[in-house]
Design a protein around this motif. Sequence first.
Motif, PDB file in Angstrom:
ATOM      1  N   THR A  71       0.804  -1.223   0.000  1.00 27.78           N
ATOM      2  CA  THR A  71       0.000   0.000   0.000  1.00 27.78           C
ATOM      3  C   THR A  71       0.840   1.278   0.000  1.00 27.78           C
ATOM      4  O   THR A  71       0.291   2.378   0.051  1.00 27.78           O
TER       5      THR A  71
ATOM      6  N   ASP B 243      -1.013  -4.511   5.826  1.00 28.85           N
ATOM      7  CA  ASP B 243      -1.358  -4.994   4.493  1.00 28.85           C
ATOM      8  C   ASP B 243      -1.754  -6.473   4.465  1.00 28.85           C
ATOM      9  O   ASP B 243      -2.115  -7.001   3.409  1.00 28.85           O
TER      10      ASP B 243
ATOM     11  N   ASP C 200      -4.289  -8.112   5.556  1.00 33.20           N
ATOM     12  CA  ASP C 200      -5.698  -8.465   5.355  1.00 33.20           C
ATOM     13  C   ASP C 200      -6.246  -8.035   4.000  1.00 33.20           C
ATOM     14  O   ASP C 200      -7.440  -8.215   3.736  1.00 33.20           O
ATOM     15  N   ALA C 201      -5.387  -7.484   3.153  1.00 35.01           N
ATOM     16  CA  ALA C 201      -5.867  -7.049   1.838  1.00 35.01           C
ATOM     17  C   ALA C 201      -6.369  -8.247   1.034  1.00 35.01           C
ATOM     18  O   ALA C 201      -5.767  -9.330   1.058  1.00 35.01           O
ATOM     19  N   GLU C 202      -7.470  -8.063   0.309  1.00 35.31           N
ATOM     20  CA  GLU C 202      -8.138  -9.185  -0.361  1.00 35.31           C
ATOM     21  C   GLU C 202      -7.218  -9.962  -1.308  1.00 35.31           C
ATOM     22  O   GLU C 202      -7.198 -11.205  -1.248  1.00 35.31           O
ATOM     23  N   PRO C 203      -6.421  -9.313  -2.179  1.00 38.87           N
ATOM     24  CA  PRO C 203      -5.553 -10.100  -3.064  1.00 38.87           C
ATOM     25  C   PRO C 203      -4.495 -10.900  -2.309  1.00 38.87           C
ATOM     26  O   PRO C 203      -4.091 -11.974  -2.758  1.00 38.87           O
TER      27      PRO C 203
ATOM     28  N   VAL D 162      -4.883 -12.158   0.850  1.00 45.58           N
ATOM     29  CA  VAL D 162      -5.580 -13.283   1.488  1.00 45.58           C
ATOM     30  C   VAL D 162      -5.925 -14.352   0.450  1.00 45.58           C
ATOM     31  O   VAL D 162      -5.774 -15.558   0.707  1.00 45.58           O
ATOM     32  N   ALA D 163      -6.355 -13.930  -0.740  1.00 46.18           N
ATOM     33  CA  ALA D 163      -6.706 -14.889  -1.793  1.00 46.18           C
ATOM     34  C   ALA D 163      -5.488 -15.682  -2.244  1.00 46.18           C
ATOM     35  O   ALA D 163      -5.559 -16.907  -2.433  1.00 46.18           O
TER      36      ALA D 163
ATOM     37  N   PRO E 117      -0.397 -14.921   4.739  1.00 49.08           N
ATOM     38  CA  PRO E 117      -0.393 -13.609   4.073  1.00 49.08           C
ATOM     39  C   PRO E 117       0.982 -12.945   4.090  1.00 49.08           C
ATOM     40  O   PRO E 117       1.378 -12.295   3.115  1.00 49.08           O
TER      41      PRO E 117
ATOM     42  N   GLU F 170      -1.537 -12.597  -9.733  1.00 51.44           N
ATOM     43  CA  GLU F 170      -1.472 -12.323  -8.295  1.00 51.44           C
ATOM     44  C   GLU F 170      -0.542 -11.141  -8.014  1.00 51.44           C
ATOM     45  O   GLU F 170      -0.854 -10.267  -7.192  1.00 51.44           O
TER      46      GLU F 170
ATOM     47  N   LEU G 253      -2.663  -2.476  -5.094  1.00 52.40           N
ATOM     48  CA  LEU G 253      -3.072  -2.004  -3.771  1.00 52.40           C
ATOM     49  C   LEU G 253      -2.443  -0.669  -3.393  1.00 52.40           C
ATOM     50  O   LEU G 253      -2.829  -0.061  -2.388  1.00 52.40           O
TER      51      LEU G 253
END
Length: 291
Positions: free
Chosen positions: A180, A208, A210-213, A215-216, A225, A265, A272
């Motif tokens: 970020t 950073d 917990d950012a969706e990409p 975690v995915a 993560p 990814e 972000l």
Amino acid sequence: MNTQTTSADGSSAADVALIQIAPGVHLAQIGLGVFQVPPDEAQRVVEDALEIGYRHIDTAAAYVNETGVGAAIKASGVPREEIFVTSKLRNGDQGYDSAFRAYADTCERLGVDRLDLYLIHWPYPSAGLFVDSWRALTELAADGRVRSVGVSNFLPEHLDAIAAVSPLRPAVNQIELHPTFQQPHVIEASLAAGATVEAYSPLGQGADLDAEPVVAAAAAHDASPAQVILAWHLQRGYIVIPKSSRRERMAENLAAASLRLSEEELQAITALDSDARIGGDPATFAMTQIR
């Protein structure tokens, strides 16, 4: 170039790439940062890291834990030449003559004859001394008293100023860098100046994770993560120095070297960037760092 290390309990540590930062000077792409490690814990933390397989330790005079780091290096049994040690010139010691004294004091606290890398910690532009400090560091390098020299938190204008007084390129520019907060203009200027980019706070001090990409990707690769973010850094060519005091977290971070993210990814994590600085602004940061 990779290095394979094995921990004291016999388990294999990750293959960590070696990055050349100056002629004949290589360091492991993943190191241990000891920012905010209390002085009375530094020896234990660094001994644990060296047992696990770390061979790159990053400290600073301003962290007030160089003595503990040095004690760990001595107690570890790992040959000194196998351990890459970085420290930094704090703001209150900037200046041509004082930089020489500060470097000698740092080596004494660490119990080493010379450092592998010595950085100007901040440009501290309001003091107007970083160019004089750089002149001193280049002399230390020319005399062989330090293997390589570099900078930390330098913005493009600071890099231009030191280039004007010395042809020696900084081996490294160590900057705040995480998904970020990516500072592309600073990265571009660093690479143009010949400096390898080194990321501190590579996880955004946890912000950073917990950012969706992130975690995915962690779920897709059965990774944490933190490992995903560190892999993002590594695949972009950055050096990283995550800080942890816990053995299991140190080992987890080191294992990120074996994780490969897809291009999709990588791009999702790069997207972000939101200019979310956590630390000080190098244009104005003016603490003397003397305690």
